[in-house]
Design an enzyme around this catalytic site. Structure first.
Site, PDB file in Angstrom:
ATOM      1  N   LYS A   1       0.867  -1.188   0.000  1.00 11.99           N
ATOM      2  CA  LYS A   1       0.000   0.000   0.000  1.00 11.99           C
ATOM      3  C   LYS A   1       0.899   1.231   0.000  1.00 11.99           C
ATOM      4  O   LYS A   1       1.688   1.445   0.916  1.00 11.99           O
ATOM      5  CB  LYS A   1      -0.907   0.005   1.229  1.00 11.99           C
ATOM      6  CG  LYS A   1      -1.909   1.154   1.238  1.00 11.99           C
ATOM      7  CD  LYS A   1      -2.776   1.118   2.489  1.00 11.99           C
ATOM      8  CE  LYS A   1      -3.873   2.161   2.406  1.00 11.99           C
ATOM      9  NZ  LYS A   1      -3.333   3.524   2.310  1.00 11.99           N
TER      10      LYS A   1
ATOM     11  N   GLY B   1      -8.263   1.531  36.463  1.00 10.71           N
ATOM     12  CA  GLY B   1      -6.944   1.662  37.070  1.00 10.71           C
ATOM     13  C   GLY B   1      -5.806   1.299  36.140  1.00 10.71           C
ATOM     14  O   GLY B   1      -5.960   1.195  34.922  1.00 10.71           O
TER      15      GLY B   1
END
Length: 821
Positions: free
Chosen positions: A229, A690
């Site tokens: 690509k 957390g």
């Protein structure tokens, strides 16, 4: 009766035909493998192409016979295996018998497979070398369609290739070693080639390009071509009367904008036709660079190249109905005649047999800092618009956004501070975030000039922007512009609100209209031909569409596909460790429960360590996902020393009223204390509210000693900074504080594994991150990392734990003494 020859024998009456019945199968160890091509004048003339393998002749019927011209692909119909003795059969098959007619040996010799021939046959891509009287050199068989019947037989280009060769004609002339050296002028050479197969048609005035669909995993099964690509502009090139015209994907004429390239292409004097490709500017490493391309278009630097990857129309023939493999073969033939060093190049393609090799190729492309890969079905026609025959795999999140405003500069920055960008949603421009990095001094100046020309008094965004006062104070803090400019933006991830994280400017996209920029969603890769789309690895996922989590709705198959994509990432964190599983057989809306033991026979990929479970291979992860497992938790010790932990995990669990900034600062404070006593903590999100600090240690101490050390760490943090931390798990004591949970370090206690999904809204993932990512303004909690972006983010971030093994410390008297133990 040997099973491979059962069908062959069932079709024949050996009392009336001289064809051999065949002896018992016996592979000839050490002997060269034979091949034979038999000319068979039955109801219709055809050629039987047979390769010896495992004691039989694997056979195909080739209606037009083999061709030694690499540009000619012959249909080959796979038929039943024949006995090896059939390779010497010549003569007549009597009327009324199967295959009645005359058989001659047309060619014979030996063959050598390129790699494992059984794997090649199974994957539908068999390459080999022939050493016969007529057929020589490299060849390939490529399977087409949904079953095992239809294949293509093709000669590969080498010294044994013969141009224009036909089995029923006189031998053609041998191709020269260098096709380029044999050509005088490109146009004459191209015109001299046989007319391409395809529908005769006049040159179309316009062509709508085929587009690729973004997916998050390679397609499964064989039959796919993988291409690099490129980081450039998608351009269609129309050749007519010796002149090249360059057209953007939206139909705009870019010939004048790319005049030097158009002139160079016109100088090639090619036949009339359409080529599809990408205009790029290559850096010194040979990689496409979008910034260099922008500079070249502005006349500041560099030459442009046209990377061709398709040939929809050529020299009087419409080739769009032909399979991609045929179109690219024609394209190769055209480009082979061109002089070296020119502006027209062939796209880089990769030899990939199936989805597993595709995943490895994708990982390698990302390691090389490429933009990604494009996957294309080899048997598919050229079809306008977006579909599933062309797919794209990106190495990092990146797409186009519309510029709706900019902020005033601050500090030493000149011209402007950041761009405010958005996407078209329901006819309005929806705000998508700000972009403040990626600009050079020249870009800042040139872009600011364009922005000032588009300034307007009213905001182009629908609705209020989030975070009042975030962009400064006063009327000049934000400048609105008419939403006409499109920017290519690279970013790390999106927030739950769809806003950009760590966004960086790549360049302006002048080839895409602003009113069409609405974002790009990832689609599922198509299922392999003839295969079930709900199979992950070797595991069949039942109830694949069952929704197991929400915000957004996430299916059982979505989760299994994530674990398939994340397999190389999560497996090192699971192997060798006892595991606990969180199962939600009917999804998180129903009952979920922890499980540490499984009775009866274990599925593939799992094994037992006494009564405990171990993951042996990624198939074990797939098998557990099939059984409703969402989360994988692991012990803090590893085989073969399960009684001596090899890590310390400090779980920072904030109270519900603790803001992210306090959590980020708390992690840095905990890190400082751990480093002070001699540990080297690594960071990961929990997928909840957390963070985990994980310190690798040498397995020399007992569980009690390591748990005592973790407890002492928690108490020390709570003693030194009591307004921030508590080591008491009481909810009352946790109000406004971070509970430092040391209990993950006991014998039998577990912690969520890195890259494991969590059974929560948004399908979050416990993500290893570097300490440089921990910023007060970038909230990493919850679904900031989730099953939809975690794999891409891991490629973008690299391995933040790459120094983990080298950082192991020994827990000894000196370290314990520092904490009063």
């Amino acid at each position: 009766m040997s099973e491979p020859l059962a069908q062959y024998r069932r079709k024949r009456d050996f009392t009336g035909t001289r064809e051999p019945a065949g002896k018992a199968l016996q592979a000839r160890a050490g002997s060269p493998l034979s091949f034979v091509v038999q000319r068979h004048q039955a109801r219709a003339l055809h050629y039987d192409f047979r390769l010896e393998l495992d004691g039989v002749l694997v056979s195909w019927a080739v209606p037009k016979g083999p061709s030694r011209d690499p540009d000619v692909k012959r249909l080959a119909i796979k038929v039943e295996d024949h006995p090896v003795e059939y390779g010497k059969f010549e003569g007549d098959i009597p009327k009324g018998h199967y295959g009645a007619g005359h058989v001659d040996i047309w060619d014979s010799g030996t063959w050598t497979p390129d790699g494992d021939p059984r794997r090649g046959l199974a994957s539908g891509h068999l390459r080999f070398t022939l050493r016969g009287g007529t057929l020589q050199g490299a060849w390939a068989l490529l399977r087409l369609g949904k079953d095992d019947k239809q294949w293509l037989l093709r000669k590969l280009d080498d010294e044994a290739a013969v141009e224009g060769d036909d089995a029923e004609a006189s031998p053609g002339r041998r191709k020269p070693a260098s096709a380029k050296a044999a050509k005088t002028t490109t146009k004459a050479a191209a015109s001299a080639r046989p007319a391409p197969a395809g529908r005769r048609a006049s040159l179309p005035a316009a062509l709508v390009p085929q587009l690729a669909t973004l997916v998050d995993a390679p397609p499964q099964g064989p039959g796919w071509s993988y291409e690099v690509k490129y980081d450039g502009y998608r351009i269609l090139c129309r050749f007519q009367h010796g002149r090249a015209r360059l057209v953007s994907r939206s139909g705009k004429d870019w010939t004048e904008r790319m005049a030097p390239l158009a002139d160079a292409l016109s100088a090639l004097d090619l036949p009339d036709g359409w080529m599809d490709g990408e205009v790029v500017c290559l850096d010194e490493r040979g990689l496409s660079d979008f910034q260099l391309l922008q500079n070249a278009l502005d006349g500041r630097t560099g030459d442009l190249s046209f990377m061709a990857f398709d040939l929809p129309y050529w020299d009087g023939a419409d080739l769009r109905r032909l399979p991609l493999s045929e179109r690219q073969s024609r394209l190769e033939a055209v480009l082979a005649a061109l002089p070296e060093g020119g502006p027209l190049l062939m796209t880089q393609r990769l030899e990939v047999a199936d989805g597993t090799e595709g995943r490895a190729a994708w990982a390698e492309a990302c390691r090389l800092s490429l933009e990604g890969l494009i996957c294309k079905r080899l048997d598919a026609p050229y079809v306008a618009g977006r579909g599933t025959a062309w797919l794209k795999l990106k190495c990092r999140p990146r797409q186009e956004y519309v510029i709706g405003g900019y902020t005033s500069p601050s500090g030493s920055r000149a011209h402007f501070g950041a761009l405010l960008v958005g996407l078209r949603k329901d006819g309005k421009l929806a705000y998508a975030g700000r972009v403040g990095t990626g600009f050079t001094a020249a870009t800042l100046a040139s872009l600011h000039k364009k922005l000032r020309a588009l300034e307007t008094a009213a905001s182009p965004f629908g609705g209020e922007l989030p975070g009042p006062g975030r962009y400064g104070r006063g009327p000049a803090a934000v400048h609105w512009v008419q939403p006409e400019l499109v920017a290519e933006i690279r970013y790390a991830s999106l927030t739950q609100d769809g806003l950009l994280r760590q966004a960086s400017f790549v360049g302006l996209r002048e080839d895409k209209p602003a009113d069409e920029v609405s974002g790009e969603n990832t689609a599922d890769p198509p299922a392999p031909s003839g295969a079930r789309g709900d199979r992950v690895g070797n595991t069949l996922i039942t109830h694949p569409r069952r929704v197991i989590m929400h915000d957004p709705d996430t299916s059982k198959l979505d989760l299994a596909r994530y674990y398939e994509a994340a397999g190389p990432l999560i497996l090192p964190h699971l192997q060798g460790r006892r595991i606990a599983l969180l199962r939600c057989p009917d999804g998180t809306d129903a009952t979920c429960f922890f499980q540490k033991h499984i009775g009866g026979e274990l599925p593939d990929g799992l094994e037992r360590d006494g009564e405990h479970l171990l993951i042996r291979s990624i198939e074990g992860v797939f098998a557990m996902a099939q059984r409703g497992v969402i989360e994988f938790h692991t012990w803090g010790a590893k085989e073969p020393r399960p009684d001596e932990p090899d890590r310390i995990t400090i779980d920072l669990d904030p109270g519900p009223d603790v803001p992210w900034k306090a959590v980020a600062e708390g992690a840095q404070l905990a890190r400082g204390l751990m480093e002070e006593i001699g540990l080297a903590p690594f960071l990961k999100t929990t997928g909840g509210k957390g963070l985990h600090l994980v310190a690798p240690i040498r397995p020399t101490q007992s569980w009690d000693t390591v748990k005592g050390l973790a407890h002492a760490l928690a108490n020390e943090l709570a003693r030194v900074i009591p307004e921030r931390f508590t080591s008491n798990m009481s909810k009352v004591r946790r109000q406004g504080r971070i509970f430092v949970d040391y209990l993950r370090n006991g014998n039998g206690a577990t912690a969520i594994a890195a890259y494991s999904a969590r059974a929560r809204a948004g399908a979050p993932v416990s993500m290893p991150v570097g300490w440089d990512v921990l910023e007060p303004g970038r909230d990493l909690r919850g679904a900031a990392y989730n099953i939809r972006n975690a794999v891409a983010a891991a490629r973008e971030l690299g391995d933040p734990w790459r120094g983990y093994e080298a950082a192991r410390k020994t827990v000894g008297p000196r370290m314990l003494k520092k904490l009063g133990l």
